[in-house]
Write a protein that holds these residues in place. Structure first.
Motif, PDB file in Angstrom:
ATOM      1  N   MET A   1      16.462  63.531  71.312  1.00  0.00           N
ATOM      2  CA  MET A   1      17.001  62.761  72.434  1.00  0.00           C
ATOM      3  C   MET A   1      17.362  61.346  71.981  1.00  0.00           C
ATOM      4  N   ARG A   2      18.485  60.839  72.494  1.00  0.00           N
ATOM      5  CA  ARG A   2      18.855  59.462  72.208  1.00  0.00           C
ATOM      6  C   ARG A   2      17.885  58.518  72.926  1.00  0.00           C
ATOM      7  N   THR A   3      17.428  57.487  72.236  1.00  0.00           N
ATOM      8  CA  THR A   3      16.499  56.532  72.836  1.00  0.00           C
ATOM      9  C   THR A   3      17.190  55.797  73.978  1.00  0.00           C
ATOM     10  N   PRO A   4      16.579  55.767  75.178  1.00  0.00           N
ATOM     11  CA  PRO A   4      17.214  55.084  76.311  1.00  0.00           C
ATOM     12  C   PRO A   4      17.144  53.578  76.118  1.00  0.00           C
ATOM     13  N   PRO A   5      17.997  52.836  76.803  1.00  0.00           N
ATOM     14  CA  PRO A   5      17.895  51.374  76.729  1.00  0.00           C
ATOM     15  C   PRO A   5      16.544  50.921  77.275  1.00  0.00           C
ATOM     16  N   SER A   6      16.036  49.832  76.736  1.00  0.00           N
ATOM     17  CA  SER A   6      14.731  49.324  77.156  1.00  0.00           C
ATOM     18  C   SER A   6      14.881  48.421  78.374  1.00  0.00           C
ATOM     19  N   LEU A   7      13.959  48.568  79.324  1.00  0.00           N
ATOM     20  CA  LEU A   7      13.958  47.731  80.518  1.00  0.00           C
ATOM     21  C   LEU A   7      13.325  46.385  80.162  1.00  0.00           C
ATOM     22  N   ASP A   8      14.107  45.330  80.229  1.00  0.00           N
ATOM     23  CA  ASP A   8      13.645  43.986  79.867  1.00  0.00           C
ATOM     24  C   ASP A   8      13.113  43.288  81.119  1.00  0.00           C
ATOM     25  N   ILE A   9      11.819  43.444  81.353  1.00  0.00           N
ATOM     26  CA  ILE A   9      11.189  42.888  82.553  1.00  0.00           C
ATOM     27  C   ILE A   9      11.270  41.365  82.579  1.00  0.00           C
ATOM     28  N   ASP A  10      10.992  40.720  81.441  1.00  0.00           N
ATOM     29  CA  ASP A  10      10.983  39.258  81.426  1.00  0.00           C
ATOM     30  C   ASP A  10      12.367  38.675  81.727  1.00  0.00           C
ATOM     31  N   ALA A  11      13.414  39.362  81.278  1.00  0.00           N
ATOM     32  CA  ALA A  11      14.774  38.875  81.574  1.00  0.00           C
ATOM     33  C   ALA A  11      15.031  38.895  83.074  1.00  0.00           C
ATOM     34  N   ILE A  12      14.511  39.899  83.761  1.00  0.00           N
ATOM     35  CA  ILE A  12      14.675  39.993  85.219  1.00  0.00           C
ATOM     36  C   ILE A  12      13.882  38.886  85.907  1.00  0.00           C
ATOM     37  N   LEU A  13      12.624  38.707  85.492  1.00  0.00           N
ATOM     38  CA  LEU A  13      11.760  37.709  86.123  1.00  0.00           C
ATOM     39  C   LEU A  13      12.253  36.284  85.862  1.00  0.00           C
ATOM     40  N   ASP A  14      12.819  36.050  84.686  1.00  0.00           N
ATOM     41  CA  ASP A  14      13.266  34.703  84.321  1.00  0.00           C
ATOM     42  C   ASP A  14      14.620  34.348  84.918  1.00  0.00           C
ATOM     43  N   ASP A  15      15.350  35.347  85.396  1.00  0.00           N
ATOM     44  CA  ASP A  15      16.672  35.107  85.980  1.00  0.00           C
ATOM     45  C   ASP A  15      16.507  34.543  87.388  1.00  0.00           C
ATOM     46  N   ARG A  16      16.812  33.259  87.559  1.00  0.00           N
ATOM     47  CA  ARG A  16      16.633  32.615  88.863  1.00  0.00           C
ATOM     48  C   ARG A  16      17.579  33.179  89.918  1.00  0.00           C
ATOM     49  N   GLY A  17      18.577  33.913  89.459  1.00  0.00           N
ATOM     50  CA  GLY A  17      19.478  34.563  90.407  1.00  0.00           C
ATOM     51  C   GLY A  17      18.848  35.788  91.044  1.00  0.00           C
ATOM     52  N   THR A  18      17.790  36.322  90.444  1.00  0.00           N
ATOM     53  CA  THR A  18      17.077  37.465  91.015  1.00  0.00           C
ATOM     54  C   THR A  18      16.100  36.952  92.056  1.00  0.00           C
ATOM     55  N   ALA A 339      19.332  63.435  82.213  1.00  0.00           N
ATOM     56  CA  ALA A 339      20.099  63.325  83.466  1.00  0.00           C
ATOM     57  C   ALA A 339      20.603  61.909  83.701  1.00  0.00           C
ATOM     58  N   HIS A 340      19.855  60.909  83.179  1.00  0.00           N
ATOM     59  CA  HIS A 340      20.204  59.505  83.431  1.00  0.00           C
ATOM     60  C   HIS A 340      20.091  58.715  82.126  1.00  0.00           C
ATOM     61  N   PRO A 341      20.971  58.981  81.167  1.00  0.00           N
ATOM     62  CA  PRO A 341      20.840  58.375  79.833  1.00  0.00           C
ATOM     63  C   PRO A 341      21.037  56.865  79.791  1.00  0.00           C
ATOM     64  N   THR A 342      21.654  56.292  80.806  1.00  0.00           N
ATOM     65  CA  THR A 342      21.928  54.847  80.764  1.00  0.00           C
ATOM     66  C   THR A 342      20.896  54.010  81.520  1.00  0.00           C
ATOM     67  N   VAL A 343      19.921  54.665  82.156  1.00  0.00           N
ATOM     68  CA  VAL A 343      18.925  53.927  82.935  1.00  0.00           C
ATOM     69  C   VAL A 343      17.883  53.321  81.999  1.00  0.00           C
ATOM     70  N   PRO A 344      17.702  52.002  82.005  1.00  0.00           N
ATOM     71  CA  PRO A 344      16.678  51.367  81.155  1.00  0.00           C
ATOM     72  C   PRO A 344      15.273  51.836  81.545  1.00  0.00           C
ATOM     73  N   VAL A 345      14.420  52.026  80.542  1.00  0.00           N
ATOM     74  CA  VAL A 345      13.076  52.566  80.763  1.00  0.00           C
ATOM     75  C   VAL A 345      12.045  51.714  80.031  1.00  0.00           C
ATOM     76  N   VAL A 346      10.877  51.551  80.641  1.00  0.00           N
ATOM     77  CA  VAL A 346       9.732  50.971  79.943  1.00  0.00           C
ATOM     78  C   VAL A 346       8.513  51.840  80.251  1.00  0.00           C
ATOM     79  N   GLN A 347       7.688  52.079  79.239  1.00  0.00           N
ATOM     80  CA  GLN A 347       6.472  52.872  79.394  1.00  0.00           C
ATOM     81  C   GLN A 347       5.263  51.942  79.466  1.00  0.00           C
ATOM     82  N   VAL A 348       4.326  52.293  80.347  1.00  0.00           N
ATOM     83  CA  VAL A 348       3.057  51.570  80.428  1.00  0.00           C
ATOM     84  C   VAL A 348       1.944  52.559  80.084  1.00  0.00           C
ATOM     85  N   PRO A 349       1.217  52.338  78.979  1.00  0.00           N
ATOM     86  CA  PRO A 349       0.155  53.274  78.585  1.00  0.00           C
ATOM     87  C   PRO A 349      -0.936  53.377  79.647  1.00  0.00           C
ATOM     88  N   ALA A 350      -1.581  54.545  79.697  1.00  0.00           N
ATOM     89  CA  ALA A 350      -2.695  54.758  80.621  1.00  0.00           C
ATOM     90  C   ALA A 350      -3.840  53.816  80.248  1.00  0.00           C
TER      91      ALA A 350
END
Length: 370
Positions: A1-18, A339-350
């Protein structure tokens, strides 16, 4: 499987437009913890954030060291310029606030004393989801926080709150409601209308005279006081579609939860809601991933056959089970990615234990951003 794009949480939180982050997903996947962890991390990165949870459980309050949360945002944590507030939606109190804002004191008292209002404000299907929309709109209009994080209701579908305004609109526009409003709108002379008298007689027999009177009183008040219901809901709905909003879908690496995540992603696309990405919670990983389940099980079997090293054999069996679980979780995630190859993903270990304090939330935030 192709590695999905990574979800950059800090970029979202740091964006004052969000300005709004909505955490959605099926029940029991860690939405509340994810929302709280995002709020804490945002505050520690300089944002003034408020977390709105509509989960009746008290986990959020406990993890933030509070004895309780209510309908008023409370300061939980302060870090330099950043601040974190938290609140738990009180469905009935939010409904009461709407009454108090749109009616004079005497009329508000009459409405809130009406038995039909008491039932609608506490248990009517869809009220919780609608009130979540109302409260989100109130928080955004107040402009006291530069980031609002919403933990969506624990309903059958976590996107029910998107449908709530339409459902409430259908209720208000329903034939039965229009019939009850007919006398008040038509004037006293119309009460003598034979057609209505027949219907009213039948309804009186069915419901009882006092019940019908209470219902008519309530519906008349609803019609007069709640004219802005749908307008406010539509405004909030448009706010959710705006570029300053980010939806984060939360899932566990299990078949049902990942299927639900796929549904959420597709539904958000249909509604033109801005999707940030997917958080896969409680992923099982192994530090000894080079040792496969098959080799581990074979080694354990060999030791057991020779009657040697029982402890080592038990550890190998445990590792084999862990690797099999990890493989199943990986397959479920691959189905989503295909099914959703362009959706950014981040994993959180148990985690080895439940999150119960700010330190635990901080750790989750670090894992989300790693």
């Amino acid at each position: 499987m192709r590695t999905p794009p990574s979800l950059d949480i800090d970029a979202i939180l740091d964006d004052r437009g969000t300005r709004i982050i909505v955490c959605c997903g099926s029940g029991g996947v860690g939405k509340t913890t994810t929302a709280a962890a995002l709020g804490l991390r945002a505050a520690e990165r300089g944002r003034c954030a408020v977390v709105l949870t509509v989960d009746p459980a008290r986990r959020l309050a406990q993890s933030m060291g509070l004895t309780e949360l209510d309908n008023t945002p409370r300061l939980v944590h302060s870090s330099g310029e950043g601040k974190l507030f938290a609140m738990m939606l009180d469905m009935k109190r939010t409904f009461d606030e709407i009454i108090e804002a749109h009616a004079d004191p005497e009329r508000a008292r009459q409405i809130m004393a009406n038995p039909f209002y008491q039932s609608l404000s506490s248990s009517f299907a869809g009220t919780q989801e609608y009130m979540a929309m109302e409260k989100l709109g109130q928080l955004r209009r107040s402009d006291e926080w530069d980031l609002i994080i919403v933990d969506t209701p624990p309903s059958r579908s976590a996107l029910d709150f998107l449908d709530a305004p339409e459902r409430l609109g259908r209720f208000l526009d329903g034939r039965f409601i229009r019939l009850l409003l007919a006398p008040a709108r038509a004037g006293a002379m119309k009460l003598l209308n034979a057609g209505f008298s027949i219907v009213a007689g039948a309804m009186t027999k069915l419901l009882g005279a006092q019940v019908l009177k209470d219902l008519q009183t309530f519906v008349s008040a609803l019609d007069a006081v709640f004219g802005g219901f749908r307008q406010r809901a539509e405004m909030t709905y448009k706010l959710l579609q705006a570029p300053g909003t980010a939806f984060v879908v939360v899932a566990a690496p299990e078949r049902d939860a990942m299927r639900e995540a796929s549904y959420f992603v597709e539904r958000l696309a249909e509604e033109r809601m801005p999707l940030a990405g997917l958080v896969v919670n409680r992923v099982h990983l192994s530090p000894a991933s080079g040792l496969s389940a098959a080799r581990s099980a074979a080694a354990a079997e060999d030791l057991e056959a020779r009657g040697e090293h029982e402890m080592t054999s038990a550890v190998l069996r445990l590792h084999a089970g862990r690797m099999q679980l990890a493989a199943r979780e990986q397959r479920e995630q691959e189905h989503f990615r295909s099914a959703h190859p362009t959706v950014p993903v981040v994993q959180v270990p148990a985690m080895s234990e439940d999150v119960h304090d700010l330190a635990g939330l901080r750790q989750i935030g670090e894992l989300l951003a790693s």
